[in-house]
Design a protein around this motif. Structure first.
Motif, PDB file in Angstrom:
ATOM      1  N   ASP A   1     -24.898 -27.169  -8.139  1.00 41.35           N
ATOM      2  CA  ASP A   1     -24.038 -28.289  -7.736  1.00 41.35           C
ATOM      3  C   ASP A   1     -24.274 -29.511  -8.616  1.00 41.35           C
ATOM      4  OD1 ASP A   1     -22.680 -26.956  -5.683  1.00 41.35           O
ATOM      5  OD2 ASP A   1     -24.239 -27.444  -4.214  1.00 41.35           O
TER       6      ASP A   1
ATOM      7  N   ARG B   1     -20.223 -19.219 -11.627  1.00 41.74           N
ATOM      8  CA  ARG B   1     -18.989 -18.576 -12.088  1.00 41.74           C
ATOM      9  C   ARG B   1     -17.840 -18.851 -11.128  1.00 41.74           C
ATOM     10  NH1 ARG B   1     -19.139 -13.822 -15.739  1.00 41.74           N
ATOM     11  NH2 ARG B   1     -21.038 -14.038 -16.958  1.00 41.74           N
ATOM     12  N   ALA B   2     -18.095 -18.732  -9.836  1.00 41.90           N
ATOM     13  CA  ALA B   2     -17.041 -18.960  -8.837  1.00 41.90           C
ATOM     14  C   ALA B   2     -16.601 -20.423  -8.824  1.00 41.90           C
ATOM     15  CB  ALA B   2     -17.536 -18.539  -7.455  1.00 41.90           C
ATOM     16  N   LEU B   3     -17.554 -21.334  -8.896  1.00 38.75           N
ATOM     17  CA  LEU B   3     -17.231 -22.757  -8.857  1.00 38.75           C
ATOM     18  C   LEU B   3     -16.399 -23.168 -10.064  1.00 38.75           C
ATOM     19  CD1 LEU B   3     -17.792 -25.190  -7.036  1.00 38.75           C
ATOM     20  CD2 LEU B   3     -19.837 -25.634  -8.367  1.00 38.75           C
TER      21      LEU B   3
ATOM     22  N   ALA C   1     -14.613 -21.133 -12.023  1.00 40.47           N
ATOM     23  CA  ALA C   1     -13.344 -20.392 -12.016  1.00 40.47           C
ATOM     24  C   ALA C   1     -12.349 -20.979 -11.016  1.00 40.47           C
ATOM     25  CB  ALA C   1     -13.605 -18.923 -11.710  1.00 40.47           C
ATOM     26  N   SER C   2     -12.843 -21.708 -10.029  1.00 44.71           N
ATOM     27  CA  SER C   2     -11.947 -22.281  -9.010  1.00 44.71           C
ATOM     28  C   SER C   2     -11.207 -23.526  -9.496  1.00 44.71           C
ATOM     29  CB  SER C   2     -12.748 -22.623  -7.750  1.00 44.71           C
ATOM     30  OG  SER C   2     -13.575 -23.763  -7.972  1.00 44.71           O
ATOM     31  N   ARG C   3     -11.613 -24.055 -10.633  1.00 46.78           N
ATOM     32  CA  ARG C   3     -10.973 -25.278 -11.155  1.00 46.78           C
ATOM     33  C   ARG C   3      -9.697 -24.923 -11.929  1.00 46.78           C
ATOM     34  NH1 ARG C   3     -14.124 -30.320 -11.052  1.00 46.78           N
ATOM     35  NH2 ARG C   3     -12.450 -30.972 -12.432  1.00 46.78           N
TER      36      ARG C   3
ATOM     37  N   ASN D   1     -25.099 -16.684 -13.144  1.00 48.18           N
ATOM     38  CA  ASN D   1     -25.120 -17.136 -11.758  1.00 48.18           C
ATOM     39  C   ASN D   1     -23.733 -16.989 -11.135  1.00 48.18           C
ATOM     40  OD1 ASN D   1     -24.756 -19.356  -9.642  1.00 48.18           O
ATOM     41  ND2 ASN D   1     -26.980 -19.295  -9.886  1.00 48.18           N
ATOM     42  N   THR D   2     -23.646 -16.206 -10.066  1.00 45.84           N
ATOM     43  CA  THR D   2     -22.340 -15.938  -9.452  1.00 45.84           C
ATOM     44  C   THR D   2     -21.738 -17.178  -8.805  1.00 45.84           C
ATOM     45  OG1 THR D   2     -23.449 -15.120  -7.462  1.00 45.84           O
ATOM     46  CG2 THR D   2     -22.750 -13.481  -9.075  1.00 45.84           C
ATOM     47  N   TYR D   3     -22.567 -18.056  -8.245  1.00 40.71           N
ATOM     48  CA  TYR D   3     -22.053 -19.288  -7.646  1.00 40.71           C
ATOM     49  C   TYR D   3     -21.454 -20.186  -8.732  1.00 40.71           C
ATOM     50  CZ  TYR D   3     -21.929 -23.709  -5.075  1.00 40.71           C
ATOM     51  OH  TYR D   3     -21.529 -24.891  -4.500  1.00 40.71           O
TER      52      TYR D   3
ATOM     53  N   CYS E   1     -22.827 -28.786 -12.108  1.00 44.38           N
ATOM     54  CA  CYS E   1     -21.366 -28.856 -12.113  1.00 44.38           C
ATOM     55  C   CYS E   1     -20.858 -30.281 -11.923  1.00 44.38           C
ATOM     56  CB  CYS E   1     -20.787 -27.925 -11.061  1.00 44.38           C
ATOM     57  SG  CYS E   1     -20.872 -26.198 -11.566  1.00 44.38           S
TER      58      CYS E   1
END
Length: 93
Positions: free
Chosen positions: A3, A34-36, A38-40, A30-32, A6
């Protein structure tokens, strides 16, 4: 930690106008993260395959060894600075 990473990355995106991010090193697995990222919708993010997301520590240590062996030294008063002022966009330009 992700967090914080990012939040600083998104601030840098805002300050510079850069819209393409390349993730690398061990943290790119880190999967978190990558997800964070990719969500942008406002940035394009490139990730290497997981098999290539190695830790950078060995590369840094190897470079440090080579530099030390050739005699490169820095004074103990040297201070690290994570900010690269040349990348800051000046408001209004």
């Amino acid at each position: 930690a992700i967090d914080i990473l990012c939040s600083r990355l998104f601030k840098a995106v805002e300050d510079t106008g850069i819209r393409t991010i390349v993730a690398g090193g061990g943290v790119a697995a880190n999967t978190y993260l990558r997800a964070l990222l990719a969500s942008r919708n406002d940035i394009t993010v490139y990730f290497p395959p997981l098999s290539l997301c190695g830790d950078n520590a060995a590369m840094i240590a190897g470079l440090g060894y080579k530099m030390l062996a050739r005699g490169d030294r820095s004074p103990l008063t040297l201070n690290a600075n994570p900010r690269v002022r040349a990348f800051r966009r000046i408001k209004g330009t």
